[in-house]
Design an enzyme around this catalytic site. Structure first.
Site, PDB file in Angstrom:
ATOM      1  N   CYS A  94       0.813  -1.226   0.000  1.00  0.00           N
ATOM      2  CA  CYS A  94       0.000   0.000   0.000  1.00  0.00           C
ATOM      3  C   CYS A  94       0.841   1.268   0.000  1.00  0.00           C
ATOM      4  O   CYS A  94       0.338   2.353   0.258  1.00  0.00           O
ATOM      5  CB  CYS A  94      -0.922   0.005   1.215  1.00  0.00           C
ATOM      6  SG  CYS A  94      -2.065  -1.388   1.238  1.00  0.00           S
ATOM      7  N   CYS A 116     -15.723   5.531   2.942  1.00  0.00           N
ATOM      8  CA  CYS A 116     -16.512   4.314   2.773  1.00  0.00           C
ATOM      9  C   CYS A 116     -17.837   4.651   2.106  1.00  0.00           C
ATOM     10  O   CYS A 116     -18.367   5.742   2.282  1.00  0.00           O
ATOM     11  CB  CYS A 116     -16.820   3.704   4.132  1.00  0.00           C
ATOM     12  SG  CYS A 116     -15.360   3.143   5.002  1.00  0.00           S
TER      13      CYS A 116
HETATM   14 FE1  SF4 Z   1      -1.521  -2.366   5.687  1.00  0.00          FE
HETATM   15 FE2  SF4 Z   1      -3.847  -1.015   5.673  1.00  0.00          FE
HETATM   16 FE3  SF4 Z   1      -2.689  -1.887   3.378  1.00  0.00          FE
HETATM   17 FE4  SF4 Z   1      -3.805  -3.602   5.078  1.00  0.00          FE
HETATM   18  S1  SF4 Z   1      -4.838  -1.976   3.888  1.00  0.00           S
HETATM   19  S2  SF4 Z   1      -1.861  -3.895   4.022  1.00  0.00           S
HETATM   20  S3  SF4 Z   1      -3.222  -2.685   7.050  1.00  0.00           S
HETATM   21  S4  SF4 Z   1      -1.921  -0.282   4.816  1.00  0.00           S
END
Ligand code: SF4
Length: 259
Positions: A199, A224
């Site tokens: 991410c 959301c």
């Molecule tokens: Fe990490 Fe949030 Fe990505 Fe999940 S969505 S991998 S917790 S940054």
């Protein structure tokens, strides 16, 4: 009851105050970015390494982050607690939505952050009287009002210390250079902000720093989806997904401050 540090107290004075007031009921949380490394360096000087430090090990961090944790352990003699997600919550989420759920929809990305970061943080903070963060006002994203010391009502009224609240980015990097503090190697590869590996990406020249986080989401997707049921009940996608994973009522959460 304790006395608060002076409003104009330096970062070192705030840290020294926190350590002396709260002892092992205080912990530093860090993701090993630049501000966190400055705080670790200062805390190591003040305590000789005898300070509680934890990080949220989401299980999806960059390999370079784990390597930096090893450098911190060796250089400062600091024990870093790896706070991990609840394995039942995690396996339930993965079974229902798969390991790449964060690419499906913003609501699933927020579910992943809830299970891997928000809930583990809440569980850890419930054992503390004070925590130390690397938040700075000049980071933007709702941090303009960050106080050096505050009561954290969102986490049971414990104390929240942000010793570098008034520091500029330049001051952070000046400290790092002057004191030869270890830095995350991804900064030199164009990452202004370093989180989970899938991410986070490097940014191009001219892009805002947070462009490297969840870049596949449009601005409209950052929130959301909201749904109104036939009975008139307002529901968010995220709330519904969380109930699928865990039959507990979700709480309102400020995701930006936890990213
Ligand atoms: Fe990490 Fe949030 Fe990505 Fe999940 S969505 S991998 S917790 S940054």
């Amino acid at each position: 009851m304790f006395s608060w540090p002076a409003r104009d107290a330096s970062a070192e004075e705030v840290l020294r105050w926190g350590v002396s007031e709260f002892g092992d009921r205080l912990a530093i949380t860090t993701s090993f970015q630049a501000t966190g490394m400055v705080i670790l360096d200062m805390a190591a000087c003040i305590t000789g390494g005898d300070v509680q430090v934890f990080t949220l090990d989401t299980g999806r961090l960059h390999e370079q982050t784990y390597e930096l944790i090893e450098r911190v352990r060796r250089r400062y003699g600091i024990v870093v607690e790896m706070v991990t997600p609840d394995h039942r919550e995690l396996s339930s989420m993965l079974r229902l939505h798969g390991p790449m759920l964060f690419k499906d929809a913003a609501s699933k990305r927020k579910l992943c952050c809830e299970i891997r970061k928000v809930r583990p943080l809440e569980r850890k903070l419930a054992s503390l009287d004070a925590w130390v963060t690397g938040l700075r006002r000049s980071q933007g994203g709702g941090r303009n009002e960050v106080d050096t010391v505050s009561l954290d009502e969102e986490h049971g009224g414990i104390m929240k210390l942000a010793p570098l609240a008034h520091w500029t980015e330049k001051r952070v990097w000046d400290y790092i250079r002057r004191n030869d503090v270890p830095v995350h190697p991804l900064y030199s590869k164009g990452y202004p902000s370093i989180g989970c590996e899938p991410c986070t990406r490097a940014v191009k020249p001219g892009e805002p720093p947070r462009a490297g986080r969840w870049w596949w989401e449009g601005d409209d997707d950052k929130e959301c989806g909201i749904h109104v049921s036939p009975s008139g009940e307002v529901r968010r996608d995220f709330d519904v997904l969380l109930e699928e994973v865990l039959p507990t009522p979700p709480r309102p959460v400020d995701f930006e401050s936890k990213a």
